[in-house]
Design an enzyme around this catalytic site. Structure first.
Site, PDB file in Angstrom:
ATOM      1  N   TYR A 139       0.816  -1.212   0.000  1.00  0.00           N
ATOM      2  CA  TYR A 139       0.000   0.000   0.000  1.00  0.00           C
ATOM      3  C   TYR A 139       0.856   1.271   0.000  1.00  0.00           C
ATOM      4  CZ  TYR A 139      -2.939  -3.803   1.475  1.00  0.00           C
ATOM      5  OH  TYR A 139      -3.553  -5.023   1.534  1.00  0.00           O
TER       6      TYR A 139
ATOM      7  N   TYR B 231     -13.397  -6.545   4.112  1.00  0.00           N
ATOM      8  CA  TYR B 231     -12.123  -6.574   3.372  1.00  0.00           C
ATOM      9  C   TYR B 231     -11.821  -8.037   3.016  1.00  0.00           C
ATOM     10  CZ  TYR B 231      -7.284  -6.408   2.098  1.00  0.00           C
ATOM     11  OH  TYR B 231      -6.116  -6.555   1.396  1.00  0.00           O
TER      12      TYR B 231
HETATM   13  N1  PMP Z   1      -9.361 -11.790   3.574  1.00  0.00           N
HETATM   14  C1  PMP Z   1      -9.148 -11.228   4.784  1.00  0.00           C
HETATM   15  C2  PMP Z   1     -10.259 -11.242   5.796  1.00  0.00           C
HETATM   16  C3  PMP Z   1      -7.918 -10.650   5.075  1.00  0.00           C
HETATM   17  O1  PMP Z   1      -7.716 -10.070   6.273  1.00  0.00           O
HETATM   18  C4  PMP Z   1      -6.886 -10.684   4.086  1.00  0.00           C
HETATM   19  C5  PMP Z   1      -5.513 -10.090   4.339  1.00  0.00           C
HETATM   20  N2  PMP Z   1      -5.449  -8.925   5.032  1.00  0.00           N
HETATM   21  C6  PMP Z   1      -7.155 -11.290   2.859  1.00  0.00           C
HETATM   22  C7  PMP Z   1      -8.403 -11.834   2.642  1.00  0.00           C
HETATM   23  C8  PMP Z   1      -6.118 -11.341   1.776  1.00  0.00           C
HETATM   24  O2  PMP Z   1      -5.086 -12.211   2.120  1.00  0.00           O
HETATM   25  P1  PMP Z   1      -3.628 -12.057   1.450  1.00  0.00           P
HETATM   26  O3  PMP Z   1      -3.083 -10.761   1.969  1.00  0.00           O
HETATM   27  O4  PMP Z   1      -2.878 -13.255   1.954  1.00  0.00           O
HETATM   28  O5  PMP Z   1      -3.821 -12.064  -0.019  1.00  0.00           O
END
Ligand code: PMP
Length: 456
Positions: free
Chosen positions: A44, A176
């Protein structure tokens, strides 16, 4: 005829290493930072980054060792568990041993047409510990990819059932699900970091954000809103996808498990699949092994990641029921067209199984409760601080919400001054430490959160 391979080095062993492979030169901290700034994207972030990152030389237990002291500290207590993943802390002998043992056998082989014990054992273990109807496991290489796979499974299930019109998703605001395309389309459309892409992403259906409070009495009007929306869009809905109980990177909000039961009922009533994204909540973080257990429900598809490997390697999993798997396999295209190069990676699978065994060998529920009590104690006073809007704790998650956007640089520095690593975002200062964090370190993390809250 000479055998061209006759003189080749034997496979494995020191003889196979050519003498002219240079040993990598150790970089100074200054060189690391200069090259980082010149070439390396961070999560980010802009290129080059605005804030100079801290250089970590090693990590052990709950401590990150700095390559050079910062604010008088040579090491920091980790309040982030590397974004929910390092639940057992760093450099754990059991996980190291699992990785090393597997490294001596093979670090990777393709998964198409081949299989191996680490992946099979992990899949069987995941089926064993997740809700009973989940029987089949797709091993993906990151959380976002596991969500992509979950979405593909759901759309394909309906396509195979002769209902290709069912291709939209419903979620609630404030969520998210990752940074690749389908996950971005179900992240919060307004407050989320992906709003730049609204209008480009597939248009999904958003319910209002669930009313706040894990222990709050479910709101009947909100339940009716969920039921109505699912019923109204049933003909075009492939699935409902949500994070159960805790909405993480969308705002660190907790909600009543009652809403999950409503989603399950409404999905069953209207012929819609339910996907639970347990990537952040899985493996004990909320006080239940999987957050769906708080509601006593089981999804059709479940995504796992982050703490799956104890934070050692990147691996995620999409689990589904036999109904979903058989539905897909009965279709016109009777296969799931997804197969990442590093699918089922044996190193990651071996460490994942060891991490699950390690978790279940402990009284992990007691550990999470202990941290929860420490966070409640240590963060309660934050509510009196100027600029603090809310303080909430659930399981091993502590959140202080400000009434303004945090000054990330000032807040991070304030935590480092206390000898703690935190990574605030938006108006949120939060912590989800490794489960092995001792009481003194939990108290120290809380002091750092309080200090960061007043830093800007
Ligand atoms: N789903 C949720 C609820 C998450 O918290 C995250 C990561 N922050 C993701 C999906 C995506 O996972 P990654 O960063 O391993 O791609």
């Amino acid at each position: 005829m000479p055998d061209r391979l006759a003189g080749a080095a034997p496979s494995g062993g020191a003889d196979a290493v050519p003498a002219n492979v240079p040993a990598p030169r150790t970089l100074t901290t200054g060189e690391v930072l200069a090259l980082d700034r010149q070439h390396v994207w961070h999560p980010y972030g802009p290129m080059p980054g605005r804030q100079e990152p801290l250089v970590i030389a090693s990590a052990s237990g709950v401590r990150l060792r700095l390559a050079e002291p910062a604010e008088g500290h040579t090491e920091l207590v980790d309040g982030m568990a590397s974004w929910w993943s390092a639940i057992h802390g760093y450099n754990h002998p059991v996980l190291n041993e699992a990785a090393q043992a597997q490294l001596g056998r093979m670090s990777h082989v393709m998964f198409g047409g081949l299989t191996h014990e680490p992946a099979v054992r992990l899949a069987a273990r995941l089926v064993e510990i997740t809700p009973e109807p989940l029987q089949h496991v797709f091993l993906a290489d990151s959380g976002s990819v596991s969500v992509e796979v979950a979405v593909k499974m759901c759309l394909q299930y309906w396509r195979s059932a002769g209902r290709p019109g069912k291709q939209r998703l419903l979620t609630w605001r404030g969520g998210y699900h990752g940074d690749t395309w389908q996950p971005m389309a179900v992240c919060d459309p307004d407050g989320g970091m992906h709003r730049l892409w609204s209008g480009v992403l597939p248009q999904q259906i958003f319910a209002d954000a669930p009313p706040a409070g894990f222990g709050a009495e479910p709101d009947a009007a909100y339940e009716a809103h969920l039921r109505e929306l699912i019923g109204r869009h049933a003909d075009e809905l492939a699935a409902v996808i949500v994070e159960p109980v805790v909405q993480g990177a969308g705002g660190m909000r907790f909600h009543s498990p009652g809403y999950l039961r409503v989603l399950r009922e409404a999905c069953d009533e209207h012929g819609v699949l339910l996907v639970l994204d347990e990537i952040a909540t899985g493996f004990g973080r909320t006080g239940a092994l999987f957050a769906a257990e708080h509601a006593g429900i089981s999804p059709d598809v479940m995504c796992l990641g982050k703490a799956l490997t104890g934070g050692y390697l990147t691996m995620a999993a999409t689990l589904c029921t036999s109904r979903v798997a058989e539905g897909i396999s009965r279709g016109e295209v009777p296969m799931l067209a997804h197969g990442p190069t590093f699918m089922g990676n044996p190193l990651a699978a071996a460490v994942s199984e060891a991490s699950i065994d390690l978790l279940l060998a402990h009284d992990w529920q007691q550990e999470v409760k202990r941290i929860e009590a420490g966070l409640r104690d240590g963060l309660a006073g934050a509510l009196e601080l100027p600029g603090v809007r809310d303080v909430r704790v659930l399981g091993a998650i502590g959140v202080v919400q400000l009434d303004h956007e945090a000054d990330m640089e000032a807040a991070t520095r304030a935590a480092v001054c206390e000898g703690v690593w935190l990574r605030p975002f938006r108006d949120l200062l939060y912590t989800m430490p490794p489960y092995i964090t001792g009481d003194d370190d939990v108290a120290r993390i809380c002091a750092a959160v309080r200090s960061a809250a007043t830093a800007g």
